[in-house]
Design an enzyme around this catalytic site. Structure first.
Site, PDB file in Angstrom:
ATOM      1  N   HIS A 160       0.874  -1.186   0.092  1.00 26.83           N
ATOM      2  CA  HIS A 160       0.002  -0.048   0.115  1.00 26.83           C
ATOM      3  C   HIS A 160       0.872   1.384   0.103  1.00 26.83           C
ATOM      4  O   HIS A 160       0.655   2.112  -0.742  1.00 26.83           O
ATOM      5  CB  HIS A 160      -0.937   0.032   1.214  1.00 26.83           C
ATOM      6  CG  HIS A 160      -1.781   1.253   1.325  1.00 26.83           C
ATOM      7  ND1 HIS A 160      -1.512   1.972   2.451  1.00 26.83           N
ATOM      8  CD2 HIS A 160      -2.609   1.873   0.608  1.00 26.83           C
ATOM      9  CE1 HIS A 160      -2.435   3.195   2.477  1.00 26.83           C
ATOM     10  NE2 HIS A 160      -3.123   2.720   1.337  1.00 26.83           N
TER      11      HIS A 160
ATOM     12  N   GLU B 236       1.868   2.109  -3.481  1.00 27.86           N
ATOM     13  CA  GLU B 236       0.918   2.531  -4.348  1.00 27.86           C
ATOM     14  C   GLU B 236       0.948   3.834  -4.179  1.00 27.86           C
ATOM     15  O   GLU B 236       0.877   4.617  -5.157  1.00 27.86           O
ATOM     16  CB  GLU B 236      -0.377   1.919  -3.637  1.00 27.86           C
ATOM     17  CG  GLU B 236      -1.540   2.459  -4.360  1.00 27.86           C
ATOM     18  CD  GLU B 236      -2.822   2.501  -3.460  1.00 27.86           C
ATOM     19  OE1 GLU B 236      -3.404   3.408  -3.590  1.00 27.86           O
ATOM     20  OE2 GLU B 236      -3.182   1.494  -2.985  1.00 27.86           O
ATOM     21  N   HIS B 237       1.078   4.638  -2.973  1.00 28.30           N
ATOM     22  CA  HIS B 237       1.182   5.889  -2.780  1.00 28.30           C
ATOM     23  C   HIS B 237       2.390   6.658  -3.428  1.00 28.30           C
ATOM     24  O   HIS B 237       2.260   7.691  -4.150  1.00 28.30           O
ATOM     25  CB  HIS B 237       1.376   6.345  -1.397  1.00 28.30           C
ATOM     26  CG  HIS B 237      -0.167   6.322  -0.528  1.00 28.30           C
ATOM     27  ND1 HIS B 237      -0.757   7.318  -0.128  1.00 28.30           N
ATOM     28  CD2 HIS B 237      -0.843   5.300  -0.330  1.00 28.30           C
ATOM     29  CE1 HIS B 237      -1.741   7.000   0.303  1.00 28.30           C
ATOM     30  NE2 HIS B 237      -1.878   5.448   0.120  1.00 28.30           N
TER      31      HIS B 237
ATOM     32  N   GLU C 157      -3.594   8.234   7.121  1.00 26.37           N
ATOM     33  CA  GLU C 157      -4.676   7.534   6.598  1.00 26.37           C
ATOM     34  C   GLU C 157      -5.323   6.253   7.486  1.00 26.37           C
ATOM     35  O   GLU C 157      -6.313   6.031   7.711  1.00 26.37           O
ATOM     36  CB  GLU C 157      -4.238   6.970   5.333  1.00 26.37           C
ATOM     37  CG  GLU C 157      -5.378   5.901   4.653  1.00 26.37           C
ATOM     38  CD  GLU C 157      -4.994   5.412   3.320  1.00 26.37           C
ATOM     39  OE1 GLU C 157      -5.445   4.410   2.874  1.00 26.37           O
ATOM     40  OE2 GLU C 157      -4.147   6.001   2.583  1.00 26.37           O
TER      41      GLU C 157
END
Length: 445
Positions: free
Chosen positions: A67, A70-71, A147
């Site tokens: 994840h 992904e950023h 997040e």
């Protein structure tokens, strides 16, 4: 009245146009798999790149890195500045995003069909030419931690789900949250991210799905031009993950949080995933979930617990078979005021037992099949939804033939098969039962 509704519904479904997109597949010399879904009704295209890597493929102690990467993929390349890809998509009237699951990571753009080449050029560029500074890593790590704070730590239902998955999977990496454990995310470095990127972000570990107003030969020509020159990762082997040992006893947990306003119960059972070439077991479980609680109030559990005994405000049954390894089948009940958690759980067990003993109502089975057929037809009107179906399947061990065979297979499932699936999956020795309740609530209340 019920039979009249069923007849009308079946007539409606039969009258809907069965309009499947034409599917064409290619594989480049560097291993990139390509799926083209033609739909010429609107001059729009969805361009998606799916990588066969997700949170369940992370190195031990590096949770959240899939994840996190992904950023970082939006930080730019030698030819694109930070955030520039998304800005270009927006300037061209499109939209883009990305998402990470346990089995895959995907990036997509939805734009006018004549902008496809631009999308391919930019996406191919960052497949092998990502650049990230240490400042980029530090900044984005804080974004990911924030997040987690907003979407997990501040959401008691999400924390409860995280704890239940950790209890469900003792050895499988499916028990690790996609966003990662906070203390491990805090330690992720630039070197960690680059090593993960260089190994897994490669054409021989990716699926390109292009759906919309396109010509397959043109898509192939563009793919050869932009993705074809990219070098594959040598020695990239098939995914072999740690597997679950046999579960010999039910696991239970009670989750208390003062932010929980309405107590509820979730029970999940280990269940088989959809297997390529042999999807029938998963189709039985899909029909079982739809019958028990798929559409809420009119489902078996809805009729028994919401309108019958009035023990529940809400019930649900869920199963998602698109998974590389064993998945789960879940049941949910929200008790009515005055119904204790124990009473609610016992009522849920009773309702399931009655369903198995009574068998499947033929009218209800026909209605569910009609609903599934109608849903599939409507989904085919959305090229992005169709592209997601293929991308999810192809990165989770299935093939395009499996995707195409699935709707017809669901229609073949019999009442006896549904009951057999229920008897097999509802094994309390393979279950995790969780109670979520306010902090001040007593266990039995």
């Amino acid at each position: 009245m019920k039979r009249l509704f069923l007849a009308l519904s079946l007539m409606l479904a039969a009258s809907l146009p069965a309009r499947a997109a034409r599917t064409t597949t290619f594989t480049l010399d560097n291993g990139l798999q390509i799926v083209v879904l033609e739909d010429h009704r609107a001059p729009v295209v969805v361009h998606m790149v799916w990588y066969r890597v997700g949170a369940a493929d992370e190195p031990p102690g590096k949770s959240g890195i899939a994840h996190f990467l992904e950023h970082l993929m939006f930080k730019g390349t030698d030819t694109l500045g930070p955030g520039e890809l998304s800005k270009i998509v927006t300037r061209n009237g499109g939209s883009d995003n990305a998402f990470t699951s346990w089995d895959y990571t995907a990036y997509f753009q939805r734009v006018a069909a004549d902008r496809l080449e631009l999308m391919m050029r930019m996406e191919a560029d960052r497949m092998r030419n990502l650049r990230m500074t240490r400042d980029d890593v530090e900044t984005e790590r804080q974004v990911v931690l924030e997040e987690r704070a907003q979407r997990t730590d501040s959401q008691p239902s999400v924390l409860f789900r995280e704890q239940r998955r950790a209890a469900q999977y003792l050895n499988s990496p499916y028990g690790i949250p996609v966003v990662g454990w906070r203390r491990e995310v805090e330690r992720l470095s630039r070197e960690d991210a680059y090593a993960f990127y260089q190994r897994f972000y490669a054409p021989n570990n990716a699926v390109l799905v292009v759906a919309g107003d396109v010509d397959p030969d043109h898509v192939l020509a563009l793919a050869r031009k932009y993705y074809g020159p990219l070098a594959p990762t040598p020695g990239l082997t098939a995914r072999h993950r740690p597997q679950e040992p046999p579960q010999l006893a039910e696991r239970r947990l009670t989750f208390r949080d003062p932010r929980i306003a309405q107590p509820f119960i979730v029970r999940s059972y280990l269940a088989p995933e959809r297997d390529s070439g042999d999807q029938r077991a998963a189709a039985r479980l899909t029909m079982l979930a739809e019958l028990l609680g798929g559409d809420g109030a009119t489902s078996v559990l809805g009729q028994k617990l919401v309108f019958g005994s009035r023990k529940a405000l809400f019930v649900n049954a869920g199963y998602d078979g698109v998974s590389l390894d064993d998945t789960t089948f879940s049941l949910v009940i929200v008790p009515t005021p005055g119904t204790s958690m124990q009473e609610a759980e016992e009522a849920l067990d009773k309702a399931v037992a009655e369903f198995i003993d009574e068998g499947v109502d033929p009218d209800q089975l026909a209605r569910v099949k009609m609903q599934l057929r109608a849903t599939r037809i409507y989904d085919e009107d959305d090229v992005e939804s169709l592209a997601r179906d293929y991308g999810t399947a192809l990165t989770s061990g299935l093939t395009e033939k499996d995707v195409q065979a699935w709707p017809a297979l669901l229609q073949q499932i019999t009442a006896d098969e549904v009951i057999a699936a229920a008897k097999e999956v509802f094994d309390r020795h393979k279950a995790v039962t969780g109670w979520a309740m306010p902090a001040a609530m007593e266990d039995g209340q």
